[in-house]
Design an enzyme around this catalytic site. Structure first.
Site, mmCIF file in Angstrom:
data_model
loop_
_atom_site.group_PDB
_atom_site.id
_atom_site.type_symbol
_atom_site.label_atom_id
_atom_site.label_comp_id
_atom_site.label_asym_id
_atom_site.label_seq_id
_atom_site.Cartn_x
_atom_site.Cartn_y
_atom_site.Cartn_z
ATOM 1 N N GLU A 31 44.332 46.070 29.900
ATOM 2 C CA GLU A 31 44.671 47.164 30.807
ATOM 3 C C GLU A 31 46.187 47.345 30.790
ATOM 4 O O GLU A 31 46.925 46.344 30.800
ATOM 5 C CB GLU A 31 44.195 46.798 32.231
ATOM 6 N N ASN A 80 41.394 49.557 37.293
ATOM 7 C CA ASN A 80 41.859 50.511 38.293
ATOM 8 C C ASN A 80 42.740 51.584 37.654
ATOM 9 O O ASN A 80 42.834 52.713 38.146
ATOM 10 C CB ASN A 80 42.646 49.782 39.383
ATOM 11 N N ASN A 135 35.320 52.885 36.693
ATOM 12 C CA ASN A 135 35.500 51.480 37.065
ATOM 13 C C ASN A 135 35.534 51.301 38.580
ATOM 14 O O ASN A 135 36.232 52.058 39.278
ATOM 15 C CB ASN A 135 36.851 51.015 36.481
ATOM 16 N N GLU A 136 34.785 50.321 39.080
ATOM 17 C CA GLU A 136 34.856 49.897 40.495
ATOM 18 C C GLU A 136 34.956 51.067 41.481
ATOM 19 O O GLU A 136 35.839 51.078 42.349
ATOM 20 C CB GLU A 136 36.023 48.915 40.692
ATOM 21 N N TYR A 175 35.549 37.717 40.181
ATOM 22 C CA TYR A 175 36.683 36.796 40.041
ATOM 23 C C TYR A 175 36.486 35.708 41.086
ATOM 24 O O TYR A 175 36.125 36.000 42.221
ATOM 25 C CB TYR A 175 38.005 37.510 40.313
ATOM 26 N N GLU A 223 34.436 42.286 33.728
ATOM 27 C CA GLU A 223 35.640 41.632 34.269
ATOM 28 C C GLU A 223 35.208 40.341 34.947
ATOM 29 O O GLU A 223 34.411 40.380 35.901
ATOM 30 C CB GLU A 223 36.367 42.513 35.284
HETATM 31 O O1 AHR Z 1 41.874 43.197 36.349
HETATM 32 C C1 AHR Z 1 42.628 43.682 37.398
HETATM 33 C C2 AHR Z 1 41.857 44.650 38.250
HETATM 34 O O2 AHR Z 1 40.804 43.999 38.885
HETATM 35 C C3 AHR Z 1 41.186 45.763 37.505
HETATM 36 O O3 AHR Z 1 42.055 46.809 37.247
HETATM 37 C C4 AHR Z 1 40.115 46.176 38.457
HETATM 38 O O4 AHR Z 1 38.998 46.726 37.812
HETATM 39 C C5 AHR Z 1 39.793 44.920 39.228
HETATM 40 O O5 AHR Z 1 39.815 45.160 40.578
#
Ligand code: AHR
Length: 501
Positions: free
Chosen positions: A27, A72, A172-173, A244, A292
């Site tokens: 990214e 993001n 994304n998200e 994460y 991710e």
């Molecule tokens: O990887 C960092 C961010 O984490 C990414 O841009 C987003 O998709 C997630 O919230």
């Protein structure tokens, strides 16, 4: 500690790993690209500005594909800004990470870099603040031979042959309040369906990825996923999930148990897929794109506002990963393999500097942090048929979890007939004896190699000056009459490899 036992039978397996489980994510965030994999003027940069020293750390990871550009970042991404003569590309206020995007590294530069690395690209289109037509245009630019406005524009940019990208993320998200263009599952799902339909009218060979929940603790999980899938089921091929795990509270036993949540998320989403398929009377399948995942400790929500705004390639999300993160990542990777019947794409987030195990100094050297080795082993030895073991392990309770097995492990029957057992010992202070019984293989084995990543200090790490402080080392194990025995050091990642006799 009591011995952990594992029975592995040749006839009981989960699935063959998909090649796309071995991917990463790039990214334009902080120094992931600028000052990371791309730095014109750096003594090790090639004529395109790609850092050769960084590439030499990435290549051994044997990445099949990398997701680009977001993240993001995608939610205000105008892909057209990132192509064509560099001097004509606009500088934009990049709001997701509060910096200036110069667009000097864009869609075609990533294509060139990926070719050099030998990996494919999973492209992301912006459906958060743009629409179906822009997404179609991007597919036309990337994938059509020529003879149309967008494909001819690509050719005029020096790319005669189409990039031929097969995998496309539909934003994304979208469930996240931090996202520009946040929306409900139903509204987003409808738009994503129409985008996917139209993109496939341009190139019927493509596969599309619907954005699902940002993480399983979102208040809208898994309703967002269900609503989006309800709209788009027949038109998409994957559902994107992210997770994460972090040790922000400094509670390592609890941190190491967090992969139980990842595992549960996969099981729940697998159930959702089955239910949706039944509801739709459908023969179509949707799989998980876990595009991710990693460990991540910096507080992302605020850090981007704490630094001076509108810088260029300002360092962001540069966690100093340590020994315990290598073990936590190991458990995440084992969880991916354990669920490889539904998880068909997995992208370690991210590749360089930001939330990454490869660290660079702008203008200087580069080195790797301990979890780099965990992923390296996973990619090197994790391809094959994932076997479904019966595991009996001593357990512990942590702040948020009960009955956490000290042992996390998965066996893989590699395509050459060898067997790899990946194993994590979650105990911080005790050696875990492991006994593996192999059944039904029809041949005998011998120890090929034992690799251990461990360190008495859970916070041990590598630096530019001391890059080899934490490194894998050779270990020992015993094998006799179908039984493999090893002592797993406290807080360790282990790779036990057996070859056919
Ligand atoms: O990887 C960092 C961010 O984490 C990414 O841009 C987003 O998709 C997630 O919230």
């Amino acid at each position: 500690m009591k011995t952990a036992s594992m029975i592995v039978d040749r006839d009981y397996f989960i699935d063959h790993t998909d090649e796309k489980l071995f991917c990463s994510f790039v990214e334009p965030l902080g120094r992931c690209i600028y000052g990371g994999l791309y730095e014109p003027g750096h003594p090790d940069a090639d004529e395109n500005g790609f850092r050769r020293d960084v590439l030499s750390l990435i290549k051994p990871l044997n990445l099949t594909m990398n997701r680009f550009p977001g993240g993001n970042y995608t939610s205000t991404f105008r892909w057209e800004d990132s192509v064509g003569p560099k001097e004509c590309r606009p500088r934009r206020a990049e709001v997701a990470w509060q910096c200036i995007e110069t667009n000097q590294f864009g869609l075609n530069e990533f294509a060139d870099w990926s070719k050099l690395n030998g990996s494919d690209v999973m492209m992301t289109v912006n459906l958060a603040t743009r629409g179906v037509l822009e997404a179609m245009n991007c597919v036309e630019y990337c994938n059509l031979e020529g003879g149309t406005y967008w494909s001819d524009l690509r050719r005029s940019h020096g790319y005669e042959k189409p990039h031929g990208y097969k995998y496309w993320c539909l934003s994304n998200e979208i469930d996240g309040p931090w996202q520009v263009g946040q929306n409900t599952g139903a509204v987003y799902g409808h738009l994503a369906r129409e985008a996917s339909k139209a993109m496939k009218l341009i190139d019927p060979e493509i596969k599309t990825v619907l954005a699902g929940s940002s993480n399983p603790s979102m208040p809208t999980y898994p309703v967002f996923d269900a609503e989006a899938l309800d709209q788009a089921w027949e038109y998409v091929d994957y559902l994107s999930l992210h997770h994460y795990i972090s040790n922000r509270k400094g509670d390592t036993p609890n941190y190491l148990a967090r992969t139980l949540t990842t595992d549960l998320m996969f099981k729940q989403i697998g159930g959702l897929f089955a239910w949706m398929k039944a509801k739709k009377r459908s023969s179509h399948n949707v799989y998980v794109s876990f595009d991710e995942y990693n460990t991540w400790h910096t507080v992302s929500g605020t850090e981007r506002f704490e630094k001076p705004r509108w810088g260029i390639a300002t360092p962001l999300l540069e966690d100093t990963y340590v020994m315990e993160d290598a073990v936590a990542l190991g458990s995440l990777l084992i969880t991916i393999l354990r669920n490889c019947d539904i998880v068909k794409i997995a992208c370690l987030s991210e590749l360089v500097n930001c939330i990454s195990h490869i660290r660079t100094r702008t203008g200087g050297g580069c080195w790797v942090l301990p979890p780099y080795y965990t992923f390296l082993h996973f990619s090197k030895y994790g391809r094959g048929t994932v076997l479904n073991p019966r595991i009996d392990s001593p357990k512990y309770d942590s702040t948020d979890y009960t009955d956490v097995p000290f042992l996390d492990a998965i066996p893989v029957l590699n395509d050459d007939g060898s067997i790899t057992v990946f194993a994590v010992n979650r105990s911080l202070d005790e050696t875990l004896p492991l006994e593996v019984e192999l059944r039904g293989f029809g041949n005998d084995f011998a120890i090929e190699e034992v690799i251990i990543l461990s360190n008495p200090d859970p916070k041990a790490t590598n630096t530019e000056d001391n890059p080899d402080n934490v490194r894998p080392h050779a270990g020992s194990a015993a094998y006799e009459d179908g039984r493999l025995r090893a002592d797993l050091a406290p807080l360790s990642w282990n790779v036990l490899r057996l070859k056919v006799q």
